[in-house]
Design an enzyme around this catalytic site. Structure first.
Site, PDB file in Angstrom:
ATOM      1  N   ASN A   1       0.824  -1.203   0.000  1.00  0.00           N
ATOM      2  CA  ASN A   1       0.000   0.000   0.000  1.00  0.00           C
ATOM      3  C   ASN A   1       0.863   1.259   0.000  1.00  0.00           C
ATOM      4  O   ASN A   1       1.886   1.311   0.667  1.00  0.00           O
ATOM      5  CB  ASN A   1      -0.926   0.006   1.221  1.00  0.00           C
ATOM      6  CG  ASN A   1      -1.851  -1.203   1.224  1.00  0.00           C
ATOM      7  OD1 ASN A   1      -2.073  -1.802   0.169  1.00  0.00           O
ATOM      8  ND2 ASN A   1      -2.367  -1.557   2.377  1.00  0.00           N
TER       9      ASN A   1
ATOM     10  N   HIS B   1       6.051  -0.699  -2.613  1.00  0.00           N
ATOM     11  CA  HIS B   1       5.593   0.043  -3.794  1.00  0.00           C
ATOM     12  C   HIS B   1       5.725   1.549  -3.595  1.00  0.00           C
ATOM     13  O   HIS B   1       5.096   2.325  -4.306  1.00  0.00           O
ATOM     14  CB  HIS B   1       4.149  -0.330  -4.147  1.00  0.00           C
ATOM     15  CG  HIS B   1       4.014  -1.725  -4.690  1.00  0.00           C
ATOM     16  ND1 HIS B   1       2.815  -2.371  -4.845  1.00  0.00           N
ATOM     17  CD2 HIS B   1       4.961  -2.614  -5.120  1.00  0.00           C
ATOM     18  CE1 HIS B   1       3.024  -3.587  -5.337  1.00  0.00           C
ATOM     19  NE2 HIS B   1       4.318  -3.759  -5.503  1.00  0.00           N
TER      20      HIS B   1
ATOM     21  N   THR C   1      -3.994 -10.388  -2.777  1.00  0.00           N
ATOM     22  CA  THR C   1      -4.183 -11.555  -3.629  1.00  0.00           C
ATOM     23  C   THR C   1      -2.855 -12.274  -3.871  1.00  0.00           C
ATOM     24  O   THR C   1      -2.827 -13.342  -4.469  1.00  0.00           O
ATOM     25  CB  THR C   1      -4.804 -11.134  -4.981  1.00  0.00           C
ATOM     26  OG1 THR C   1      -4.093  -9.992  -5.464  1.00  0.00           O
ATOM     27  CG2 THR C   1      -6.259 -10.779  -4.827  1.00  0.00           C
TER      28      THR C   1
ATOM     29  N   ALA D   1     -10.177  -8.162   8.192  1.00  0.00           N
ATOM     30  CA  ALA D   1      -8.987  -7.956   9.033  1.00  0.00           C
ATOM     31  C   ALA D   1      -9.246  -6.969  10.171  1.00  0.00           C
ATOM     32  O   ALA D   1      -8.727  -7.130  11.277  1.00  0.00           O
ATOM     33  CB  ALA D   1      -7.817  -7.471   8.170  1.00  0.00           C
TER      34      ALA D   1
END
Ligand SMILES: [Zn+2]
Length: 253
Positions: A106, A123, A195, A237
């Site tokens: 994220n 990222h 995923t 979560a």
């Protein structure tokens, strides 16, 4: 085994853990009102922008060079959504775990906002902009007021945030940090809200599983690592992690 029993077992493992790894993806920020990317109802579910271009092309390093206004329009939309998001109960639960290492895809910065200290942003993030040509760097500031695309005050080239666009390599420092942490090893690995399509996200789970290190997945849908993990939780979560962390705390973890 009931869900309560499973959560108790995981809490026991967490209480005993000295090197837990939390791998997170867009799903952990869903409870903060942020859309996921590839999941059901995700940002890329219909796959294209207004001009009919695939998002993976619009948000690519190549497009940033060729038509920076298209990439920037999408980046600004993403950043404006993120600007209003706050860390949720899942981020806060992880921040309470001593010695936790977080590996996140994220770019929303919510793990840091929640107080986690070891956060590998594989990222990148949207906090800073840097020039695509010279060395100029500045804080991103208020994304809603940025021109599209913003230009470098020193050389006039296009500025960009430190996020990884499609087709670009991962940030070197983050990769080196991840390699160091993996070399030190983990004794418990969580995969949350992802995923796990990227090899560097799936690999730590596969490594743990093959070494007999316990693994936990929390994701509403089946993923690329579901067949590898010891515990599969299909719930949310933000509801499950606080129960696990509280349970571990009660066991003196
Ligand atoms: Zn410049």
């Amino acid at each position: 085994m009931t869900e309560t029993h499973i959560l108790e077992e995981i809490a026991e493992l967490l209480a005993a853990s000295r090197r837990p790894l939390f791998i997170t993806g867009a799903g952990i920020s869903a409870a903060s009102g942020l859309p996921t990317y590839r999941g059901t109802g995700g940002l890329y579910a219909d796959g294209v922008n207004e001009e009919g271009l695939p998002y993976e092309e619009v948000l690519s390093g190549h497009m940033l060079q060729a038509r920076p206004e298209l990439t920037w329009r999408e980046l600004a939309r993403m950043a404006c959504r993120l600007a209003h998001a706050r860390a949720n109960a899942a981020h806060r639960a992880i921040a309470e775990v001593p010695h936790a290492v977080v590996l996140t895809q994220n770019v929303d910065g919510l793990h840091l906002e929640a107080g986690s200290r070891k956060v590998i942003e594989i990222h990148g993030n949207l906090r800073e902009l840097h020039c695509t040509t010279c060395t100029h760097t500045r804080p991103a500031g208020d994304w809603e007021r940025l021109p599209i695309p913003p230009l470098c005050p020193q050389c006039g080239a296009v500025l960009r945030p430190g996020v990884v666009l499609f087709g670009e390599p991962l940030p070197r420092l983050a990769v080196e940090w991840l390699e160091e942490e993996l070399a030190r090893g983990f004794d418990l690995v969580f995969s949350i809200g992802t995923t796990s399509l990227f090899p560097y996200i799936a690999e730590p789970v596969a490594l743990a599983a093959s070494a007999g290190v316990p693994t936990v997945e929390i994701n509403p849908e089946r993923t690329a690592v579901s067949h590898l993990v010891d515990y599969r939780l299909r719930g949310d979560a933000a509801a499950l992690l606080p129960r696990i962390v509280a349970g571990a705390g009660a066991r003196g973890g």
